[in-house]
Design an enzyme around this catalytic site. Sequence first.
Site, mmCIF file in Angstrom:
data_model
loop_
_atom_site.group_PDB
_atom_site.id
_atom_site.type_symbol
_atom_site.label_atom_id
_atom_site.label_comp_id
_atom_site.label_asym_id
_atom_site.label_seq_id
_atom_site.Cartn_x
_atom_site.Cartn_y
_atom_site.Cartn_z
ATOM 1 N N ARG A 81 33.926 51.396 36.520
ATOM 2 C CA ARG A 81 34.652 51.955 37.599
ATOM 3 C C ARG A 81 35.550 52.972 36.500
ATOM 4 O O ARG A 81 36.768 53.353 37.329
ATOM 5 C CB ARG A 81 35.996 50.145 38.118
ATOM 6 C CG ARG A 81 36.664 51.291 39.508
ATOM 7 C CD ARG A 81 37.116 49.494 40.326
ATOM 8 N NE ARG A 81 37.876 49.453 38.895
ATOM 9 C CZ ARG A 81 38.207 48.010 39.582
ATOM 10 N NH1 ARG A 81 38.088 46.514 40.414
ATOM 11 N NH2 ARG A 81 38.925 46.707 38.657
ATOM 12 N N LYS A 183 41.225 52.971 40.316
ATOM 13 C CA LYS A 183 42.176 52.770 40.132
ATOM 14 C C LYS A 183 43.290 53.561 39.296
ATOM 15 O O LYS A 183 42.921 54.030 38.612
ATOM 16 C CB LYS A 183 41.857 51.457 39.140
ATOM 17 C CG LYS A 183 42.947 49.931 39.299
ATOM 18 C CD LYS A 183 42.212 48.941 39.036
ATOM 19 C CE LYS A 183 42.498 48.216 38.604
ATOM 20 N NZ LYS A 183 43.263 46.812 40.099
ATOM 21 N N GLU A 219 42.824 47.102 52.640
ATOM 22 C CA GLU A 219 43.438 46.351 52.257
ATOM 23 C C GLU A 219 44.468 45.975 51.317
ATOM 24 O O GLU A 219 45.477 46.474 52.295
ATOM 25 C CB GLU A 219 42.707 46.210 50.676
ATOM 26 C CG GLU A 219 43.002 47.746 49.745
ATOM 27 C CD GLU A 219 42.496 47.939 48.588
ATOM 28 O OE1 GLU A 219 42.356 46.798 47.675
ATOM 29 O OE2 GLU A 219 41.945 49.302 47.659
HETATM 30 C C1 LIG Z 1 42.266 46.272 41.035
HETATM 31 C C2 LIG Z 1 42.792 46.807 42.645
HETATM 32 C C3 LIG Z 1 41.747 45.450 43.434
HETATM 33 C C4 LIG Z 1 41.858 44.221 42.790
HETATM 34 O O1 LIG Z 1 40.772 44.227 41.890
HETATM 35 P P1 LIG Z 1 39.869 43.000 40.647
HETATM 36 O O2 LIG Z 1 38.893 44.168 39.879
HETATM 37 O O3 LIG Z 1 39.143 42.086 41.736
HETATM 38 O O4 LIG Z 1 41.082 42.607 39.722
HETATM 39 C C5 LIG Z 1 41.868 45.591 44.609
HETATM 40 N N1 LIG Z 1 42.415 46.403 44.878
HETATM 41 C C6 LIG Z 1 43.295 47.446 44.415
HETATM 42 C C7 LIG Z 1 44.217 48.609 45.290
HETATM 43 C C8 LIG Z 1 43.553 47.432 43.318
HETATM 44 O O5 LIG Z 1 43.967 48.069 42.399
#
Ligand SMILES: *Cc1c(COP(=O)(O)O)cnc(C)c1O
Length: 339
Positions: A81, A183, A219
């Site tokens: 990622r 991210k 989300e």
């Molecule tokens: C990091 C993150 C998540 C959760 O991801 P995980 O890999 O399960 O920790 C969900 N939404 C956003 C916007 C994120 O930055």
Amino acid sequence: MKKDIEWTKIGFSYIKTDKRFVSNYKDGSWHDLGLIDDDKIILNESAGVLQYAQTCFEGLKAYTTVDNKIVCFRPDLNAERMYDSCTYLEMPPYDKDKFVEAIVKTVEGNIDYVPPYGTGATLYIRPYMFGSNPVIGVKPADEYQFRIFTTPVGPYFKGGAKPIVIRISDFDRAAPKGTGHIKAGLNYAMSLHAIVDAHNKGYAENMYLDPATRTKVEETGGANFIFVDKNNTVITPKSTSILPSITRRSLLYVAEHYLNLKVETREIFKEELKDFKECALCGTAAVLSPVGKINDHGEDITYNMDSMGEITKKLYDTLIGIQLGTIEAPKGWIKVIKE
Ligand SMILES: *Cc1c(COP(=O)(O)O)cnc(C)c1O
């Protein structure tokens, strides 16, 4: 020897540990400095990250299993990622295998900060990268730094997982073809106003809708959604502007292969929310956090306000069991750092 920390009392905040991993990108390649002691970064005043927010990050945890191993959970997916985040932000991706090796090294360097089994606490690991050389005309930086630090964090739920109340947000988290799927630090900068506003009004989180039509569920600021319908099917939203949560992907696998439940990844319309039986947020920090109520502009959609829903609880217990070594993990999910 383990550090003298009251593991069950710490929260989710920064505690300095002994070592951090550093690598610098210059003249077209990465040069590893390895583990260093200094927690300070000295940057030029015009560094790319400071002017144009060229930075991305990851988050995962190291913890102690029931048989006293120190492990982390699916770090290869964080490597992948971060590779994707870097590529999209025009940053030079760090090699995926070396990323995992660097995680292992950083945890080894801070091994006495990994909380013991049974405390609920973990060692949070934060890899990140940023443009470090001076940039004033808008363009990608030429030099970058990749770093990993760790910090011990407490159990996410002190005194049990109490369902939270959230609201449907009028703010957007991501643009339709923007950076929602990576991210990037900038996604968080622009979510701060929305979350402070939500907290001021008594809500724990924002549910963001799809930015183009505002009809579909996306989300929250930092966690994906899962829903359970009347037939116990586990459903999660499909969208190109959702961050692909590793926890969510793991939970869907658990639902299908450990709990024999049907799973679906599809567009979820706001109108459907009232038809679901359970709703929860998922992410590394809490694994699963039950949602008791969603406020839609004054109207409440209510699930279970007293405790985790039945399926949510099964998903939670199974994934936690896999992580802590009480339930056998799928091949490749657990990276052992110390036997
Ligand atoms: C990091 C993150 C998540 C959760 O991801 P995980 O890999 O399960 O920790 C969900 N939404 C956003 C916007 C994120 O930055």
